[in-house]
Design a protein around this motif. Structure first.
Motif, PDB file in Angstrom:
ATOM      1  N   ALA A 124       0.807  -1.223   0.000  1.00 31.15           N
ATOM      2  CA  ALA A 124       0.000   0.000   0.000  1.00 31.15           C
ATOM      3  C   ALA A 124       0.837   1.270   0.000  1.00 31.15           C
ATOM      4  O   ALA A 124       0.390   2.325  -0.460  1.00 31.15           O
ATOM      5  N   GLY A 125       2.053   1.212   0.511  1.00 35.05           N
ATOM      6  CA  GLY A 125       2.896   2.397   0.565  1.00 35.05           C
ATOM      7  C   GLY A 125       3.795   2.585  -0.632  1.00 35.05           C
ATOM      8  O   GLY A 125       4.589   3.537  -0.667  1.00 35.05           O
ATOM      9  N   ALA A 126       3.677   1.740  -1.631  1.00 36.21           N
ATOM     10  CA  ALA A 126       4.526   1.866  -2.821  1.00 36.21           C
ATOM     11  C   ALA A 126       4.183   3.136  -3.584  1.00 36.21           C
ATOM     12  O   ALA A 126       3.028   3.586  -3.596  1.00 36.21           O
ATOM     13  N   THR A 127       5.182   3.712  -4.223  1.00 35.49           N
ATOM     14  CA  THR A 127       4.965   4.875  -5.078  1.00 35.49           C
ATOM     15  C   THR A 127       5.729   4.693  -6.378  1.00 35.49           C
ATOM     16  O   THR A 127       6.774   4.024  -6.419  1.00 35.49           O
ATOM     17  N   PHE A 128       5.197   5.313  -7.435  1.00 36.13           N
ATOM     18  CA  PHE A 128       5.765   5.182  -8.774  1.00 36.13           C
ATOM     19  C   PHE A 128       5.963   6.580  -9.353  1.00 36.13           C
ATOM     20  O   PHE A 128       5.050   7.414  -9.286  1.00 36.13           O
ATOM     21  N   ARG A 149       0.530  -0.651 -20.433  1.00 38.56           N
ATOM     22  CA  ARG A 149      -0.136  -1.027 -19.187  1.00 38.56           C
ATOM     23  C   ARG A 149      -1.126  -0.001 -18.670  1.00 38.56           C
ATOM     24  O   ARG A 149      -1.989  -0.339 -17.858  1.00 38.56           O
ATOM     25  N   MET A 150      -0.985   1.253 -19.089  1.00 35.68           N
ATOM     26  CA  MET A 150      -1.818   2.317 -18.521  1.00 35.68           C
ATOM     27  C   MET A 150      -2.398   3.183 -19.630  1.00 35.68           C
ATOM     28  O   MET A 150      -1.855   3.236 -20.731  1.00 35.68           O
ATOM     29  N   PRO A 151      -3.487   3.908 -19.348  1.00 31.89           N
ATOM     30  CA  PRO A 151      -4.033   4.839 -20.328  1.00 31.89           C
ATOM     31  C   PRO A 151      -3.029   5.936 -20.674  1.00 31.89           C
ATOM     32  O   PRO A 151      -2.179   6.311 -19.850  1.00 31.89           O
ATOM     33  N   TYR A 152      -3.166   6.474 -21.880  1.00 31.52           N
ATOM     34  CA  TYR A 152      -2.228   7.483 -22.388  1.00 31.52           C
ATOM     35  C   TYR A 152      -2.058   8.645 -21.414  1.00 31.52           C
ATOM     36  O   TYR A 152      -0.935   9.067 -21.116  1.00 31.52           O
ATOM     37  N   GLY A 153      -3.156   9.170 -20.919  1.00 32.66           N
ATOM     38  CA  GLY A 153      -3.068  10.338 -20.040  1.00 32.66           C
ATOM     39  C   GLY A 153      -2.300  10.067 -18.766  1.00 32.66           C
ATOM     40  O   GLY A 153      -1.591  10.942 -18.255  1.00 32.66           O
ATOM     41  N   GLU A 154      -2.426   8.854 -18.234  1.00 30.06           N
ATOM     42  CA  GLU A 154      -1.712   8.517 -17.007  1.00 30.06           C
ATOM     43  C   GLU A 154      -0.212   8.363 -17.271  1.00 30.06           C
ATOM     44  O   GLU A 154       0.617   8.768 -16.462  1.00 30.06           O
ATOM     45  N   VAL A 155       0.134   7.758 -18.419  1.00 24.97           N
ATOM     46  CA  VAL A 155       1.546   7.635 -18.786  1.00 24.97           C
ATOM     47  C   VAL A 155       2.151   9.025 -18.989  1.00 24.97           C
ATOM     48  O   VAL A 155       3.242   9.328 -18.490  1.00 24.97           O
ATOM     49  N   ALA A 156       1.427   9.885 -19.719  1.00 23.60           N
ATOM     50  CA  ALA A 156       1.933  11.225 -19.986  1.00 23.60           C
ATOM     51  C   ALA A 156       2.110  12.021 -18.696  1.00 23.60           C
ATOM     52  O   ALA A 156       3.122  12.700 -18.498  1.00 23.60           O
ATOM     53  N   ARG A 157       1.146  11.931 -17.795  1.00 20.72           N
ATOM     54  CA  ARG A 157       1.248  12.669 -16.540  1.00 20.72           C
ATOM     55  C   ARG A 157       2.435  12.177 -15.710  1.00 20.72           C
ATOM     56  O   ARG A 157       3.208  12.976 -15.174  1.00 20.72           O
ATOM     57  N   SER A 168       0.544   6.990  -6.269  1.00 20.86           N
ATOM     58  CA  SER A 168       0.386   6.076  -5.144  1.00 20.86           C
ATOM     59  C   SER A 168       0.077   4.669  -5.644  1.00 20.86           C
ATOM     60  O   SER A 168      -0.335   4.464  -6.785  1.00 20.86           O
ATOM     61  N   ALA A 169       0.262   3.703  -4.755  1.00 20.92           N
ATOM     62  CA  ALA A 169      -0.079   2.329  -5.104  1.00 20.92           C
ATOM     63  C   ALA A 169      -1.562   2.209  -5.426  1.00 20.92           C
ATOM     64  O   ALA A 169      -1.953   1.473  -6.336  1.00 20.92           O
ATOM     65  N   ARG A 170      -2.388   2.933  -4.684  1.00 19.13           N
ATOM     66  CA  ARG A 170      -3.830   2.893  -4.937  1.00 19.13           C
ATOM     67  C   ARG A 170      -4.154   3.392  -6.334  1.00 19.13           C
ATOM     68  O   ARG A 170      -4.936   2.775  -7.071  1.00 19.13           O
ATOM     69  N   ARG A 171      -3.557   4.527  -6.720  1.00 16.73           N
ATOM     70  CA  ARG A 171      -3.820   5.064  -8.057  1.00 16.73           C
ATOM     71  C   ARG A 171      -3.260   4.123  -9.129  1.00 16.73           C
ATOM     72  O   ARG A 171      -3.891   3.904 -10.164  1.00 16.73           O
ATOM     73  N   ALA A 172      -2.079   3.550  -8.875  1.00 14.64           N
ATOM     74  CA  ALA A 172      -1.503   2.604  -9.831  1.00 14.64           C
ATOM     75  C   ALA A 172      -2.408   1.391 -10.020  1.00 14.64           C
ATOM     76  O   ALA A 172      -2.527   0.853 -11.127  1.00 14.64           O
ATOM     77  N   GLY A 176      -4.350   0.363 -13.631  1.00 12.40           N
ATOM     78  CA  GLY A 176      -3.946  -0.886 -14.257  1.00 12.40           C
ATOM     79  C   GLY A 176      -2.475  -1.237 -14.204  1.00 12.40           C
ATOM     80  O   GLY A 176      -2.087  -2.318 -14.663  1.00 12.40           O
ATOM     81  N   LEU A 177      -1.647  -0.358 -13.649  1.00 14.22           N
ATOM     82  CA  LEU A 177      -0.230  -0.704 -13.531  1.00 14.22           C
ATOM     83  C   LEU A 177      -0.025  -1.814 -12.504  1.00 14.22           C
ATOM     84  O   LEU A 177       0.815  -2.702 -12.679  1.00 14.22           O
ATOM     85  N   VAL A 178      -0.799  -1.765 -11.430  1.00 18.62           N
ATOM     86  CA  VAL A 178      -0.739  -2.762 -10.358  1.00 18.62           C
ATOM     87  C   VAL A 178      -1.984  -3.632 -10.425  1.00 18.62           C
ATOM     88  O   VAL A 178      -3.094  -3.122 -10.603  1.00 18.62           O
ATOM     89  N   SER A 179      -1.814  -4.938 -10.261  1.00 22.93           N
ATOM     90  CA  SER A 179      -2.961  -5.842 -10.341  1.00 22.93           C
ATOM     91  C   SER A 179      -3.496  -6.240  -8.973  1.00 22.93           C
ATOM     92  O   SER A 179      -4.637  -6.687  -8.860  1.00 22.93           O
TER      93      SER A 179
END
Length: 258
Positions: A124-128, A149-157, A168-172, A176-179
């Motif tokens: 839960a505390g992981a960050t990317f 693995r992720m939508p274009y806007g999320e990769v760009a941001r 955050s891990a939750r947002r990831a 779709g980056l985290v399963s």
């Protein structure tokens, strides 16, 4: 050795650990070579049927290439020597499934490894985050892998915000980056459980499925990667200026997590 391998012949699962916690598991040239050797050795080890990849120390999964590493580059913008291009399992022709277990930070060159893993389990505390633009560098190979693995806007941001923001891990997980999300410290056990299930299936079917899934996204990835050397050569600041920015931001303001 900065890469540890612990294989369990009873389950067919091997745990590969990046073991440079004092450097936040950043990849220097010997570590990059060790990783490549590990993946290639697994190709001939029938006792290993699934792999879990993680980082030691709890603070970071991997923070990309070690800043202490200097790799002289060719003068041509059509050529690039990137020591991380061969650190992933697929780059070494390994088609056994790899599950990444992420605790702490995963940034920059870590995406070479996450992008070639089948899926990611995170505490839960992981960050990317991707620091490239903050240091005057083009994020090319990393975004090519993340875009699968992720939508274009999320990769760009993620790529454009640089060190100012961490996902955050939750947002990831949401994008779709985290399963799978676990409590901190539970990600490795969860990843091993998944790997044990997969290792219990017929190995030919598993490896064929890994290859099929990878093939489904390979064409777009190859086209993006073909442009990477020129984009990096044209867009990167000089090494001295990159170092100045790196040092300034190490002393500078913090970041926000979303």
């Amino acid at each position: 050795m900065s890469v540890r391998v612990e294989a369990d012949p009873a389950t067919g699962v091997a745990v590969v650990t990046l073991d440079r916690p004092d450097r936040l598991n950043a990849l220097d040239l010997p570590t990059a070579r060790q990783l490549a050797d590990v993946w290639r050795a697994f190709r001939r080890d029938d006792a290993v049927r699934a792999v879990v990849l993680t980082g030691a120390g709890g603070r970071a999964f991997c923070t990309g290439v070690d800043r202490a590493v200097e790799v002289p580059q060719p003068s041509s913008p059509y050529s690039l020597d990137d020591p991380l291009l061969t650190v992933g399992p697929k780059a070494n022709d390994l088609w056994k499934p790899v599950v990444a277990a992420v605790r702490g930070m995963a940034c920059g060159g870590a995406f070479y490894l996450l992008g070639e893993s089948e899926f990611v389990v995170a505490g839960a505390g992981a960050t990317f985050f991707d620091p490239h633009t903050s240091y005057g560098m083009v994020s090319a190979y990393e975004t090519a892998l993340l875009a699968q693995r992720m939508p274009y806007g999320e990769v760009a941001r993620l790529a454009l915000m640089g060190t100012a923001e961490r996902m955050s891990a939750r947002r990831a997980y949401e994008v779709g980056l985290v399963s799978e999300l676990t409590e901190d410290g539970g990600e490795l056990a969860a990843a091993v459980r998944c790997a044990e299930v997969i290792a219990g299936h017929p190995t030919e079917a598993v490896q064929g499925t890994v290859r099929a899934v990878w093939a489904a996204k390979e064409a777009a990835r190859e086209r993006a990667i073909a442009h990477a050397p020129q984009l990096i050569a044209l867009g990167n600041l000089g090494v001295e200026r990159q170092t100045e920015l790196f040092r300034a931001r190490e002393r500078g303001p913090g970041f926000r997590v979303r």
